[in-house]
Design an enzyme around this catalytic site. Structure first.
Site, mmCIF file in Angstrom:
data_model
loop_
_atom_site.group_PDB
_atom_site.id
_atom_site.type_symbol
_atom_site.label_atom_id
_atom_site.label_comp_id
_atom_site.label_asym_id
_atom_site.label_seq_id
_atom_site.Cartn_x
_atom_site.Cartn_y
_atom_site.Cartn_z
ATOM 1 N N GLY A 33 -6.047 1.418 3.793
ATOM 2 C CA GLY A 33 -7.137 0.478 4.021
ATOM 3 C C GLY A 33 -6.727 -0.932 3.659
ATOM 4 C CG ASN A 34 -8.256 -4.109 5.392
ATOM 5 O OD1 ASN A 34 -9.329 -4.617 5.070
ATOM 6 N ND2 ASN A 34 -8.065 -3.558 6.586
#
Ligand code: CTP
Ligand code: CA
Length: 236
Positions: A33-34
């Protein structure tokens, strides 16, 4: 959001907003993810609805859905693409605030990866995700997206040896082929997850509007102002 005092200038417009970071599955319990929180996209959806638009928000974020907004929850970039294209088929505006993962794991394990099993992953191989914004631009030509639909991208940039944040933003606007590009400076502790955001709004017709660091609601209003002027421009 207090809608009092906002212009009612998006009445009847169908606006699609994407928000949050995408999640690319590694195994049933893990993802890549980020740091995108979804706050900016949610603020745009909220302000657009308060200005009269019919808003569809395609999001991975767990933030509360703003009033009078229809939300579609997704995880991966490919799910984001499918939901965005379905909504964009009837849209006047698509605003791509989501931080889309550029890459996803090539192989997804159907069971949880365990330590000490002799099958510990030495590396995770990655492959490219679709570029949804580029596909939307192409979709205007092929009829999947209305020809007059205004497409707004975001650029999360840091400066580097090859250019400033603004240089990278200008190049990305040209490369992506969208109508407006919101350029933010990013990095640890700036922008992602914060309540303030700043940068520039670049118009493919050449306009460059600086936006000071201010609330994400204020930036949302500026972005929607740029959309309204773009829609009114004779060449748009
Ligand atoms: N975007 C997208 N699909 C992708 C990647 C990005 O639709 N696979 C959209 C984002 O939602 C954003 C815009 O493209 O509106 C720019 O994203 P950004 O990550 O800055 O651009 P990239 O083309 O991925 O370039 P970079 O290599 O700098 O990450
Ligand atoms: Ca990217």
């Amino acid at each position: 959001l207090d809608g009092g005092g906002l212009p009612w200038d998006l009445a009847g417009k169908r606006v699609v907003v994407t928000s949050g970071g995408t999640r690319e599955e590694i195994d049933p319990v893990r993802f890549l993810g980020n740091r995108s929180s979804g706050k900016q996209g949610h603020a745009i959806a909220a302000v657009a609805a308060a200005r009269g638009a019919r808003v569809t928000l395609v999001t991975s974020s767990d933030l509360p859905v703003p009033a009078a907004v229809e939300a579609i929850h997704i995880d991966s970039a490919r799910e984001l693409r499918d939901a965005t294209f379905a909504a964009a088929a009837e849209a006047d505006v698509v605003i791509k605030a989501a931080a889309v993962a550029d890459f996803r794991p090539t192989d997804v394990s159907s069971s949880k990866l365990k330590k000490g099993t002799g099958s510990e992953p030495a590396e995770i191989r990655l492959e490219r995700n679709p570029d949804i914004l580029a596909e939307l631009v192409a979709g205007r030509g092929s009829g999947d997206v209305p020809a007059g639909c205004i497409l707004v991208g975001f650029a999360a940039e840091t400066g580097d040896s090859s250019g400033s944040v603004l240089d990278h933003g200008r190049a990305k606007l040209a490369r992506k082929g969208c109508d407006l590009l919101v350029v933010n400076e990013v990095g640890r502790g700036t922008t992602f997850g914060q309540d303030v955001n700043g940068g520039w709004i670049l118009d493919s017709a050449g306009g460059e509007t600086p936006v000071d660091r201010a609330s994400k609601d204020l930036l949302a209003s500026r972005i929607l102002d740029a959309v309204v002027s773009r829609a009114a421009a004779p060449s748009a």
